[in-house]
Design a protein around this motif. Structure first.
Motif, mmCIF file in Angstrom:
data_model
loop_
_atom_site.group_PDB
_atom_site.id
_atom_site.type_symbol
_atom_site.label_atom_id
_atom_site.label_comp_id
_atom_site.label_asym_id
_atom_site.label_seq_id
_atom_site.Cartn_x
_atom_site.Cartn_y
_atom_site.Cartn_z
ATOM 1 N N UNK A 145 -14.378 5.185 -5.928
ATOM 2 C CA UNK A 145 -14.916 3.959 -6.764
ATOM 3 C C UNK A 145 -14.322 2.569 -5.924
ATOM 4 N N UNK A 146 -15.030 1.532 -5.603
ATOM 5 C CA UNK A 146 -14.425 0.404 -5.221
ATOM 6 C C UNK A 146 -13.598 -0.233 -6.196
ATOM 7 N N UNK A 147 -12.622 -0.820 -5.908
ATOM 8 C CA UNK A 147 -11.775 -1.701 -7.035
ATOM 9 C C UNK A 147 -12.741 -2.933 -7.421
ATOM 10 N N UNK A 148 -12.523 -3.339 -8.519
ATOM 11 C CA UNK A 148 -13.405 -4.730 -8.916
ATOM 12 C C UNK A 148 -11.960 -5.614 -8.534
ATOM 13 N N UNK A 149 -12.559 -6.917 -8.217
ATOM 14 C CA UNK A 149 -11.876 -8.144 -8.260
ATOM 15 C C UNK A 149 -11.247 -8.287 -6.811
ATOM 16 N N UNK A 150 -11.854 -7.690 -5.723
ATOM 17 C CA UNK A 150 -11.248 -7.760 -4.307
ATOM 18 C C UNK A 150 -11.301 -9.275 -3.925
ATOM 19 N N UNK A 151 -12.265 -9.752 -4.531
ATOM 20 C CA UNK A 151 -12.695 -11.214 -3.570
ATOM 21 C C UNK A 151 -11.841 -12.395 -4.563
ATOM 22 N N UNK A 152 -11.058 -11.742 -5.532
ATOM 23 C CA UNK A 152 -10.182 -12.622 -6.273
ATOM 24 C C UNK A 152 -9.096 -13.378 -5.120
ATOM 25 N N UNK A 153 -8.923 -14.690 -4.998
ATOM 26 C CA UNK A 153 -8.045 -15.177 -4.104
ATOM 27 C C UNK A 153 -6.757 -14.636 -4.024
ATOM 28 N N UNK A 154 -6.289 -14.041 -5.001
ATOM 29 C CA UNK A 154 -4.795 -13.550 -4.982
ATOM 30 C C UNK A 154 -4.916 -12.103 -4.323
ATOM 31 N N UNK A 155 -5.988 -11.641 -4.450
ATOM 32 C CA UNK A 155 -6.116 -10.185 -3.829
ATOM 33 C C UNK A 155 -6.603 -10.109 -2.457
ATOM 34 N N UNK A 156 -7.018 -11.179 -2.008
ATOM 35 C CA UNK A 156 -7.717 -11.126 -0.551
ATOM 36 C C UNK A 156 -6.824 -10.542 0.520
ATOM 37 N N UNK A 157 -5.492 -11.145 0.644
ATOM 38 C CA UNK A 157 -4.747 -10.587 1.581
ATOM 39 C C UNK A 157 -4.627 -9.157 1.709
ATOM 40 N N UNK A 158 -4.103 -8.749 0.295
ATOM 41 C CA UNK A 158 -3.803 -7.171 0.114
ATOM 42 C C UNK A 158 -5.204 -6.478 0.609
ATOM 43 N N UNK A 159 -6.098 -6.846 0.086
ATOM 44 C CA UNK A 159 -7.512 -6.132 0.391
ATOM 45 C C UNK A 159 -7.751 -6.170 1.828
ATOM 46 N N UNK A 160 -7.455 -6.918 2.422
ATOM 47 C CA UNK A 160 -7.768 -7.093 3.935
ATOM 48 C C UNK A 160 -6.764 -5.989 4.755
ATOM 49 N N UNK A 161 -5.470 -6.085 4.212
ATOM 50 C CA UNK A 161 -4.431 -5.065 4.927
ATOM 51 C C UNK A 161 -4.837 -3.912 4.401
ATOM 52 N N UNK A 162 -5.431 -3.509 3.325
ATOM 53 C CA UNK A 162 -5.870 -2.429 2.830
ATOM 54 C C UNK A 162 -7.122 -1.625 3.551
ATOM 55 N N UNK A 163 -7.980 -2.656 3.920
ATOM 56 C CA UNK A 163 -8.977 -2.254 4.444
ATOM 57 C C UNK A 163 -8.837 -1.606 5.785
ATOM 58 N N UNK A 164 -7.572 -2.227 6.441
ATOM 59 C CA UNK A 164 -7.342 -1.724 7.742
ATOM 60 C C UNK A 164 -6.966 -0.375 7.600
ATOM 61 N N UNK A 165 -6.187 0.148 6.521
ATOM 62 C CA UNK A 165 -5.817 1.340 6.197
ATOM 63 C C UNK A 165 -7.010 2.369 6.188
ATOM 64 N N UNK A 166 -8.026 1.617 5.231
ATOM 65 C CA UNK A 166 -9.120 2.777 5.194
ATOM 66 C C UNK A 166 -9.753 2.831 6.412
ATOM 67 N N UNK A 167 -9.987 2.003 7.120
ATOM 68 C CA UNK A 167 -10.650 2.075 8.388
ATOM 69 C C UNK A 167 -9.857 3.126 9.337
#
Length: 462
Positions: A66-88
């Motif tokens: 299940x995808x986390x909510x609030x990924x587009x929240x400005x304070x989460x974006x950098x972390x989400x981008x880094x995390x997505x690299x991990x997922x890839x």
RNA sequence: GUGAUCAUAGCUCAGUUGGUUAGAGCAUCAGAUUGUGGUUCUGAGGGUCGUGGGUUCGAGCCCCAUUGGUCACCCCA
């Protein structure tokens, strides 16, 4: 707005289907209750880390995340981008997903036991009837959302539990009218065999390979073992037991035990001996209580990682459908959640496959489709008021009935009764109204009688 | 995740080598039949052919993509 649809591998269930499914659920539930199991429900979703690593490498891939909510929240974006690299890169990352739909009922149950172990009375016997989700590609007998009905006993190593669970299998399928094969093996036997040929680390490779003997034959299994890294000498050692299955399929369990015990490998592993003795005990006890469709089968493996003792698989005869039930013993499932030494054993029924089998073999009793027992005809305003009050009397007597929604032609009202499989119609027209009577007609036989309205309540609508 | 195959009316399916307004059975609705159904007869409604592109004078048919179903592999209830 485009046409609505369903996610792949999921289904709606119409009234007829739900009734048939309930018939299966009720049958299983009543047997579970009869054996002293208590109900439990857990959430649709679990923390991802609760599930990961419990079902083998393949299993992990099939967990719906299940995808986390609030990924587009400005304070989460950098972390989400880094995390997505991990997922890839093929890993899970908490900043992207930390919850998942449950994959089976056993692991959430183990999690529950670990969280509540102080309050539970052991042995704790629970049953659980809930949907689970797997991101498998759908095909015959395989859905992305399906129901499991599990019964597990934790806190007891007694083989009597295995005997009882197998008895439940036998009894449920007998009640449902499905002719089944119940095949039993033990992880101890499998790991014992690996030990005996000094390939302890390759136990999963060996079991996965020999599990395929039905599909690919003995030579295929040998080839598979070879590609999985076993040398010919070791394959030959296993060979006797592989052939054992092919050539003595219908041999008695007793002669199978003799065969195994005679095998050159038998004395080389204490684990193997232990496993064989376990199964021997279980089968002997089952047969003593009249259950004779349990067969020892060294080739069933079961993919789930956590099994350690007896394993069992149920298949229906007369259809090409993979297993409709499975289970086994696990020594230390709650250990994964920090509570060691709580052994357990459990079985699972695959309701959706059972449904498919019963549909194919036409095993559903006809009367599961009966919902409404009585249809009151609507023949006008004063008539329908009389019918309505008569109907309420029947409802007070727990008889399911309905009044046709409008004053339509007889033909139409009869057809409604026929379509909904309603066994009785009650006709109160102007003539009956004047005489304070009602005509009760059995739509199955066509027979009808006229009764005073006051006596309708005491008529037995069977 | 890999490979194959299919998608036409509510349902089951026809639809020729690409050629005018795309058909049948069942189901639905109406009538023959205003108090006893499941039979028969007559008539009617209902499809931008899964979706989006492309080739062509012209596409249900050919090509590509996409979604869904089915089947096999993997794995499993």
């Amino acid at each position: 707005m485009s046409k609505p649809g369903l996610p792949q591998g999921t289904r709606d269930f119409g009234p007829d289907t739900v009734r048939k499914r309930n018939f299966i659920f009720n049958t299983i539930r009543s047997i579970f209750e009869l054996y002293g199991f208590q109900p439990l429900e857990t959430p649709a979703m679990e923390n991802l880390e609760t599930l990961m690593g419990k079902y083998g490498e393949e299993g992990d891939k099939l967990i719906f995340k299940i995808l986390n909510n609030g990924l587009n929240d400005p304070k989460n974006i950098e972390k989400a981008k880094a995390g997505f690299e991990n997922v890839l890169a093929g890993r899970n990352d908490k900043s992207i997903t930390e919850r998942a739909l449950k994959y089976d009922l056993t692991i959430p149950f183990a999690r529950y036991v670990a969280m509540n172990h102080g309050q539970l009375t052991y042995p704790f016997k629970r049953y659980q009837i809930q949907p689970v989700w797997r991101a498998d590609r759908p095909q015959r007998g395989r859905y992305r959302e399906f129901y499991q009905c599990d019964a597990d006993v934790v806190g007891s190593t007694a083989l009597l539990n295995e005997v009882e669970l197998l008895t439940i299998y036998s009894q449920v399928f007998q009640k449902l009218g499905i002719d089944v094969d119940i095949r039993i093996n033990s992880r101890k036997v499998l790991s014992g065999l690996a030990e005996a040929i000094e390939e302890t680390g390759r136990m999963m490779d060996i079991t996965i390979a020999i599990d395929k003997v039905d599909k690919i034959g003995v030579d295929g299994v040998k080839e598979e073992l070879r590609t999985r890294g076993l040398n010919d000498n070791k394959i030959d050692q296993l060979n006797g037991l592989i052939f054992f299955r092919e050539e003595n399929r219908n041999a008695s369990n007793l002669s199978k035990f003799e065969f195994i015990k005679k095998s050159a490998l038998y004395n080389k592993s204490a684990t193997l001996q232990e496993g064989v003795k376990d199964i021997e005990y279980i089968i002997t006890q089952c047969e003593a209580s009249g259950i004779n469709n349990i067969r020892i089968d060294l080739t069933i493996a079961r993919g789930l990682n956590y099994y350690t003792g007896a394993i069992v698989e149920v298949t229906a005869k007369g259809v090409t459908m993979s297993s409709i039930g499975g289970g086994g013993r696990y020594d230390d499932l709650t250990g994964l959640f920090g509570v060691p030494n709580v052994p357990g054993v459990g079985i699972s029924f695959g309701v959706d496959r059972i449904y498919d089998v019963m549909e194919e073999l036409k095993l559903f009793p006809k009367d599961v489709q009966v919902g409404t027992r009585v249809l009151f005809f609507n023949l006008g305003s004063p008539e329908s008021l009389a019918a309505y009050s008569c109907m309420q009397d029947l409802r007070k007597n727990n008889i399911a009935c309905e009044l046709f929604h409008e004053n339509s032609k007889f033909d139409k009202q009869f057809k409604y009764a026929e379509k909904k499989n309603i066994p009785y119609v009650i006709i109160i027209g102007s003539k009956e109204l004047a005489e304070k009577t009602a005509v009760i007609k059995d739509t199955r036989t066509g027979e009808q009688i006229t009764l005073p309205i006051a006596q309708v309540g005491s008529f037995s609508f069977l």
